[in-house]
Design an enzyme around this catalytic site. Structure first.
Site, PDB file in Angstrom:
ATOM      1  N   SER A  70       0.821  -1.210   0.000  1.00  0.00           N
ATOM      2  CA  SER A  70       0.000   0.000   0.000  1.00  0.00           C
ATOM      3  C   SER A  70       0.858   1.264   0.000  1.00  0.00           C
ATOM      4  O   SER A  70       1.987   1.282   0.513  1.00  0.00           O
ATOM      5  CB  SER A  70      -0.927   0.023   1.215  1.00  0.00           C
ATOM      6  OG  SER A  70      -0.214   0.347   2.396  1.00  0.00           O
ATOM      7  N   THR A  71       0.285   2.314  -0.541  1.00  0.00           N
ATOM      8  CA  THR A  71       0.955   3.612  -0.560  1.00  0.00           C
ATOM      9  C   THR A  71       1.182   4.123   0.859  1.00  0.00           C
ATOM     10  O   THR A  71       2.253   4.662   1.176  1.00  0.00           O
ATOM     11  CB  THR A  71       0.119   4.622  -1.359  1.00  0.00           C
ATOM     12  OG1 THR A  71      -0.061   4.118  -2.692  1.00  0.00           O
ATOM     13  CG2 THR A  71       0.796   5.980  -1.430  1.00  0.00           C
ATOM     14  N   GLU A 110       6.683  -0.472  -5.305  1.00  0.00           N
ATOM     15  CA  GLU A 110       5.520  -0.389  -6.194  1.00  0.00           C
ATOM     16  C   GLU A 110       4.298  -0.440  -5.288  1.00  0.00           C
ATOM     17  O   GLU A 110       4.139  -1.369  -4.494  1.00  0.00           O
ATOM     18  CB  GLU A 110       5.535  -1.540  -7.201  1.00  0.00           C
ATOM     19  CG  GLU A 110       4.471  -1.417  -8.282  1.00  0.00           C
ATOM     20  CD  GLU A 110       3.270  -2.282  -8.010  1.00  0.00           C
ATOM     21  OE1 GLU A 110       2.179  -1.696  -7.774  1.00  0.00           O
ATOM     22  OE2 GLU A 110       3.392  -3.504  -8.017  1.00  0.00           O
ATOM     23  N   CYS A 133      -2.526  -4.728  -8.475  1.00  0.00           N
ATOM     24  CA  CYS A 133      -2.215  -3.297  -8.484  1.00  0.00           C
ATOM     25  C   CYS A 133      -2.632  -2.662  -9.801  1.00  0.00           C
ATOM     26  O   CYS A 133      -2.924  -1.474  -9.857  1.00  0.00           O
ATOM     27  CB  CYS A 133      -0.719  -3.080  -8.259  1.00  0.00           C
ATOM     28  SG  CYS A 133      -0.107  -3.778  -6.713  1.00  0.00           S
ATOM     29  N   GLU A 140      -8.386   4.013  -4.064  1.00  0.00           N
ATOM     30  CA  GLU A 140      -8.078   2.608  -4.322  1.00  0.00           C
ATOM     31  C   GLU A 140      -8.951   1.716  -3.442  1.00  0.00           C
ATOM     32  O   GLU A 140      -9.111   1.978  -2.247  1.00  0.00           O
ATOM     33  CB  GLU A 140      -6.603   2.318  -4.042  1.00  0.00           C
ATOM     34  CG  GLU A 140      -6.218   0.896  -4.383  1.00  0.00           C
ATOM     35  CD  GLU A 140      -4.757   0.594  -4.106  1.00  0.00           C
ATOM     36  OE1 GLU A 140      -4.153  -0.135  -4.903  1.00  0.00           O
ATOM     37  OE2 GLU A 140      -4.228   1.081  -3.085  1.00  0.00           O
TER      38      GLU A 140
END
Length: 544
Positions: free
Chosen positions: A266-267, A293, A327, A425
């Site tokens: 996750s970001t 990523e 993703c 997301e």
């Protein structure tokens, strides 16, 4: 002494098996599924090649049958994390000094074992533990995993052979040293191949790692560790640490020997890594490599010239294969008003035609999301759409977690371009559609570019070359991987190097030489054969 200069030839991608009724691979995968389903695997910590059992246990259950325990694993404490760092550092010098061809040979042996002896077992573990259909497992835990290993050896050949020129009287060359310390590999649940590559690509370049696998992927990841051992990977080169990511990260980031992190997830988690590394920056022997990523809000953008059936099929495949847990999965689409009625009809027909079910039901196209947290998150977005005046549920909109974490494939129609599920997301089988006026193509492209913080993948559908190029120009920073007239998923190693920018990561392009370059520290060396013996140069003179 082996002084062979060897270059790996460019490999071919591993063929994808079909698992058609009556095929030998269908029979083999059935047997492996039964074997793993009827066994509760005990998963230890592995440090320096030794199995450690703490007795602090966790469970791995099937997403499609959430009361069925596949494995029980031993969790690390701070003590074991520190032991793993010590083991990685103890193995570092010998592994770094191992000729790269020998390191690559170990990885080629892994690829051979996965392609043959362990293909069914690793695929079955990925199906049961991570909720993948037979085909989704085959393209992941067999083919892509093998491709990463084989192509990375080829790319390493190119890197090591890339050398500077030399003038007369000098010799110039570059050595590609591993990093000065250990690499932390933090891997996701959704791709067994990515989990392997995050640990193995630094290893190929001479580094040693500590590996924090995802809890929900532990069964397949543990099998990988056993394959690595059989292939001859020395003890301590990869150290396997089931348990709390927060704990493992804290100990790793505080170590002076921390040299890099290889991450997919996750970001928010990756942002936390940056902050922790920044807080500890004065402690490190060297500036760490931070490679990640992260999230995505991947788009399908259709021009009025596009083929409606192709767009609809891309929506269904791109959004619902593996329950949207890629993703790169399509999670928002921009459809011109003139095309929407036909696209809507075809999407509805295709959704009605496929089945949602257990991974062992080979007739099911969609399975369950990975866990209860994911299920609840998906259902919260669906409930929000049901209650919002700015959205409408077109298809799906239901879920049931009584047996497995099943979310029905859902299509939301957004009445605003920046509606919640158009920009956030979700990571589930939900796609949101925004219908735009045909004459607002360019304006809507700019909305697609600016409405989310992510920039991973995207697809542009058009039969008009001018429209394709206009869209690609406006969306050049909106995605690291762009697809013309295809769904935004399915990057193949060696064909579409993968990664994105903005909040989607550092765009280091796994599946190409670019990622491997992140795991070396080049040193330029110059040797002079006739060194100067006087300080002066010809210009130093009073004469004219």
């Amino acid at each position: 002494m082996n002084n062979t200069i060897f270059t790996f030839p460019k490999p071919e991608n591993e063929p994808v098996l079909g698992y058609a009724p009556g095929s030998p691979e269908r029979k083999a995968i059935r047997k492996a599924l039964d074997e793993l389903y009827n066994t509760v695997t005990d998963i230890p910590i592995i440090i320096g090649g030794k199995e450690i059992r703490t007795g602090d246990m966790g469970e791995v259950v099937m997403p499609t049958e959430n009361k069925h325990v596949l494995a029980r694993y031993h969790k690390v404490s701070e003590k074991e994390v520190k032991m793993a760092i010590e083991a990685a550092m103890a193995a570092h010098e010998e592994w770094a000094n191992t000729p790269w061809l020998e390191r690559a040979s170990v990885l080629q042996k892994v690829a051979t074992l996965v392609a043959g002896k362990y293909r069914w077992l690793i695929n079955a573990a990925t199906m049961l533990g991570q909720g993948k259909t037979t085909m989704q497992a085959e393209i992941d835990s067999a083919c892509e995993l093998i491709d990463f290993l084989r192509y990375n050896a080829y790319y390493a050949s190119q890197i090591y052979s890339d050398q500077p020129c030399s003038d007369k009287g000098t010799l110039n060359y570059v050595t590609y040293r591993p990093l000065e310390g250990f690499v932390l590999a933090v891997t996701p649940f959704n791709f067994t191949s990515i989990a392997s590559n995050l640990a193995m690509s630094p290893v190929l370049m001479g580094n040693t790692t500590i590996w924090k696998p995802s809890q929900t992927a532990l069964l397949s990841n543990y099998i990988l560790m056993k394959i690595y051992k059989e292939a001859g990977l020395p003890d301590g080169v990869i150290n396997f640490l089931p348990g709390s990511g927060a704990l493992i990260g804290k100990v790793a980031f505080e170590s002076k020997d921390f040299a890099g992190v290889h991450f997919t997830g996750s970001t928010a988690t990756f942002n936390g890594f940056w902050k922790s590394i920044g807080d500890n920056i004065n402690n490190y022997r060297t500036y760490p490599k931070i490679v990640g990523e992260t999230g995505g809000k991947d788009f399908i953008f259709a021009h009025a010239s596009a083929n409606a059936r192709q767009v609809a099929t891309a929506i269904v495949r791109g959004a619902f294969e593996f329950q949207g847990q890629k993703c790169s999965a399509a999670s928002r689409a921009y459809i011109p008003a003139s095309m929407w009625p036909e696209v809507k009809q075809i999407v509805g027909e295709q959704i009605a035609d496929f089945r949602v079910g257990d991974v062992r039901d080979f007739g099911a196209f969609v399975n369950a999301v990975i866990d209860e947290k994911s299920f609840d998150n998906c259902m919260a977005y669906i409930e929000h759409a049901k209650q919002s005046p700015d959205a409408e549920i077109v298809f799906g909109g239901t879920g049931d977690k009584s047996v497995g974490y099943f979310v029905q494939p859902t299509v939301i129609l957004a009445k605003k371009h920046d509606y919640k599920s158009m920009v956030e997301e979700i990571f589930g089988p939900i796609i949101t559609i925004f219908v735009y006026d045909d004459d607002k193509f360019e304006e809507t492209l700019h909305l697609c570019d600016s409405d989310t913080k992510y920039a991973l993948t995207g697809a542009i559908f058009s039969t008009c070359r001018k429209a394709l190029h206009q869209a690609a120009d406006i969306l050049q920073y909106a995605a690291g991987n762009i697809y013309y007239n295809d769904k935004p998923t399915g990057a193949v190693v060696g064909q579409q190097p993968f990664g994105g920018g903005r909040a989607s990561g550092t765009n280091d392009k796994a599946g190409s030489y670019l990622n491997l370059l992140r795991w070396v520290s080049p040193q330029a060396i110059k040797e002079t054969f006739a060194p100067a013996e006087n300080y002066s140069y010809p210009f130093v003179s009073d004469a004219e």
